[in-house]
Design a protein around this motif. Structure first.
Motif, PDB file in Angstrom:
ATOM      1  N   THR A  12       0.773  -1.255   0.021  1.00  0.00           N
ATOM      2  CA  THR A  12      -0.138  -0.102   0.198  1.00  0.00           C
ATOM      3  C   THR A  12       0.729   1.284  -0.146  1.00  0.00           C
ATOM      4  OG1 THR A  12      -1.698  -1.065   1.116  1.00  0.00           O
ATOM      5  CG2 THR A  12      -1.818   1.205   1.183  1.00  0.00           C
ATOM      6  N   ASP A  13       1.910   1.322   0.746  1.00  0.00           N
ATOM      7  CA  ASP A  13       2.847   2.318   0.927  1.00  0.00           C
ATOM      8  C   ASP A  13       3.601   2.609  -0.458  1.00  0.00           C
ATOM      9  OD1 ASP A  13       2.202   2.591   3.667  1.00  0.00           O
ATOM     10  OD2 ASP A  13       4.495   1.731   4.295  1.00  0.00           O
ATOM     11  N   LEU A  14       3.791   1.573  -1.208  1.00  0.00           N
ATOM     12  CA  LEU A  14       4.434   1.565  -2.877  1.00  0.00           C
ATOM     13  C   LEU A  14       3.468   2.163  -3.754  1.00  0.00           C
ATOM     14  CD1 LEU A  14       6.386  -1.833  -2.632  1.00  0.00           C
ATOM     15  CD2 LEU A  14       7.172   0.445  -2.629  1.00  0.00           C
ATOM     16  N   ILE A  15       2.050   1.786  -3.651  1.00  0.00           N
ATOM     17  CA  ILE A  15       1.144   2.564  -4.359  1.00  0.00           C
ATOM     18  C   ILE A  15       1.247   3.959  -4.072  1.00  0.00           C
ATOM     19  CG2 ILE A  15      -1.416   2.700  -4.519  1.00  0.00           C
ATOM     20  CD1 ILE A  15      -1.433  -0.223  -4.202  1.00  0.00           C
ATOM     21  N   TYR A  16       1.033   4.372  -3.057  1.00  0.00           N
ATOM     22  CA  TYR A  16       1.140   6.018  -2.683  1.00  0.00           C
ATOM     23  C   TYR A  16       2.438   6.583  -2.936  1.00  0.00           C
ATOM     24  CZ  TYR A  16      -3.268   5.269  -0.454  1.00  0.00           C
ATOM     25  OH  TYR A  16      -4.696   5.199  -0.203  1.00  0.00           O
ATOM     26  N   ALA A  17       3.499   5.670  -2.921  1.00  0.00           N
ATOM     27  CA  ALA A  17       5.050   6.360  -3.503  1.00  0.00           C
ATOM     28  C   ALA A  17       4.995   6.472  -4.978  1.00  0.00           C
ATOM     29  CB  ALA A  17       6.080   5.339  -2.783  1.00  0.00           C
ATOM     30  N   GLU A  18       4.070   5.766  -5.632  1.00  0.00           N
ATOM     31  CA  GLU A  18       4.062   5.673  -6.901  1.00  0.00           C
ATOM     32  C   GLU A  18       3.222   6.806  -7.483  1.00  0.00           C
ATOM     33  OE1 GLU A  18       3.964   2.628 -10.707  1.00  0.00           O
ATOM     34  OE2 GLU A  18       2.444   2.596  -9.400  1.00  0.00           O
ATOM     35  N   LYS A  19       2.121   7.089  -6.647  1.00  0.00           N
ATOM     36  CA  LYS A  19       1.167   8.120  -6.812  1.00  0.00           C
ATOM     37  C   LYS A  19       2.100   9.472  -6.773  1.00  0.00           C
ATOM     38  CE  LYS A  19      -3.079  10.387  -5.470  1.00  0.00           C
ATOM     39  NZ  LYS A  19      -4.089  10.417  -4.418  1.00  0.00           N
ATOM     40  N   ASP A  20       2.799   9.355  -5.972  1.00  0.00           N
ATOM     41  CA  ASP A  20       3.632  10.843  -5.498  1.00  0.00           C
ATOM     42  C   ASP A  20       4.556  11.000  -6.633  1.00  0.00           C
ATOM     43  OD1 ASP A  20       4.681  13.038  -4.041  1.00  0.00           O
ATOM     44  OD2 ASP A  20       6.380  11.623  -3.625  1.00  0.00           O
ATOM     45  N   LEU A  21       5.373   9.691  -7.129  1.00  0.00           N
ATOM     46  CA  LEU A  21       5.979   9.855  -8.419  1.00  0.00           C
ATOM     47  C   LEU A  21       5.449  10.493  -9.676  1.00  0.00           C
ATOM     48  CD1 LEU A  21       8.311   6.944  -7.807  1.00  0.00           C
ATOM     49  CD2 LEU A  21       9.082   9.271  -7.545  1.00  0.00           C
ATOM     50  N   VAL A  22       4.344  10.033  -9.638  1.00  0.00           N
ATOM     51  CA  VAL A  22       3.562  10.504 -10.928  1.00  0.00           C
ATOM     52  C   VAL A  22       3.405  11.947 -10.855  1.00  0.00           C
ATOM     53  CG1 VAL A  22       1.262  10.157 -12.192  1.00  0.00           C
ATOM     54  CG2 VAL A  22       2.708   8.114 -11.549  1.00  0.00           C
ATOM     55  N   GLN A  23       2.787  12.424  -9.715  1.00  0.00           N
ATOM     56  CA  GLN A  23       2.591  14.007  -9.528  1.00  0.00           C
ATOM     57  C   GLN A  23       3.761  14.684  -9.813  1.00  0.00           C
ATOM     58  OE1 GLN A  23      -0.443  15.035  -9.495  1.00  0.00           O
ATOM     59  NE2 GLN A  23      -1.155  13.209  -9.698  1.00  0.00           N
ATOM     60  N   SER A  24       4.854  14.107  -9.158  1.00  0.00           N
ATOM     61  CA  SER A  24       6.230  14.763  -9.331  1.00  0.00           C
ATOM     62  C   SER A  24       6.845  14.921 -11.002  1.00  0.00           C
ATOM     63  CB  SER A  24       7.319  13.908  -8.439  1.00  0.00           C
ATOM     64  OG  SER A  24       8.453  14.610  -8.558  1.00  0.00           O
ATOM     65  N   LEU A  25       6.389  13.719 -11.846  1.00  0.00           N
ATOM     66  CA  LEU A  25       6.720  13.575 -12.972  1.00  0.00           C
ATOM     67  C   LEU A  25       5.818  14.548 -13.822  1.00  0.00           C
ATOM     68  CD1 LEU A  25       8.242  12.133 -15.364  1.00  0.00           C
ATOM     69  CD2 LEU A  25       6.514  10.806 -15.233  1.00  0.00           C
ATOM     70  N   LYS A  26       4.622  14.515 -13.334  1.00  0.00           N
ATOM     71  CA  LYS A  26       3.806  15.665 -14.060  1.00  0.00           C
ATOM     72  C   LYS A  26       4.284  16.977 -13.928  1.00  0.00           C
ATOM     73  CE  LYS A  26      -0.616  13.186 -14.479  1.00  0.00           C
ATOM     74  NZ  LYS A  26      -2.151  13.014 -14.068  1.00  0.00           N
ATOM     75  N   SER A  27       4.727  17.228 -12.633  1.00  0.00           N
ATOM     76  CA  SER A  27       5.129  18.720 -12.562  1.00  0.00           C
ATOM     77  C   SER A  27       6.323  18.916 -13.315  1.00  0.00           C
ATOM     78  CB  SER A  27       5.365  18.988 -10.938  1.00  0.00           C
ATOM     79  OG  SER A  27       5.960  19.999 -10.577  1.00  0.00           O
ATOM     80  N   TYR A  28       7.161  18.007 -13.310  1.00  0.00           N
ATOM     81  CA  TYR A  28       8.601  18.022 -14.117  1.00  0.00           C
ATOM     82  C   TYR A  28       8.207  18.370 -15.620  1.00  0.00           C
ATOM     83  CZ  TYR A  28      12.422  16.622 -16.999  1.00  0.00           C
ATOM     84  OH  TYR A  28      13.468  16.392 -18.098  1.00  0.00           O
TER      85      TYR A  28
END
Length: 156
Positions: free
Chosen positions: A31-47
């Protein structure tokens, strides 16, 4: 209950509890990995948004320069005969192209890369991937499932 059966029964109960705890710990970690991936996707979109904004500025600058060079190259002597045009050419070449160079060299990926590096330390490793693949194969063997059924997530 016989004397030797009691310790065996206690060990099996303890193992069941341990297996159950490991299962829930594993689900919690996943579950933590799912949220970490979600955070990475948001960070990637920001980039990506930062890069697109930067490219839009560069594109606008290139269009402005193209219109100026079309005008100046159509009659270079006539263009440079006007002292303001000569000054603007010197200024563009001295400062504006340097500003463009600095904008192009600007690294907007730093934030994303820093976030990815931090998150990566919590990513599963190759051993985890192999373990998950083996678990899927055990499910397939135990329930006699074909690969298509597993890939669709259709379990009995």
């Amino acid at each position: 209950m016989t004397l030797w059966a009691t310790p065996l029964w206690l060990i099996s109960i303890m193992c069941m509890g341990q297996t159950q705890a490991e299962f829930f710990t594993s689900i919690g970690q996943m579950t933590d990995l799912i949220y970490a991936e979600k955070d990475l996707v948001q960070s990637l979109k920001s980039y990506i948004q930062e890069e697109e904004s930067k490219l839009a500025k560069i594109r606008s600058w290139a269009e402005k320069m193209e219109s100026l060079t079309v005008k100046s190259t159509s009659d270079p002597e006539g263009y440079l005969a006007h002292p303001v045009n000569a000054y603007k050419l010197v200024k563009r070449l001295n400062t504006e192209w340097l500003e463009l160079e600095n904008m192009v060299l600007e690294d907007s990926a730093k934030g994303f890369i820093a976030n990815l590096t931090i998150q990566r330390q919590f990513f599963p490793n190759e051993e985890d991937e192999i373990g998950a693949a083996k678990a899927l194969m055990r499910l397939q063997d135990t329930y006699k499932l074909d690969s298509g059924t597993i890939s669709k997530g259709e379990f009995p």
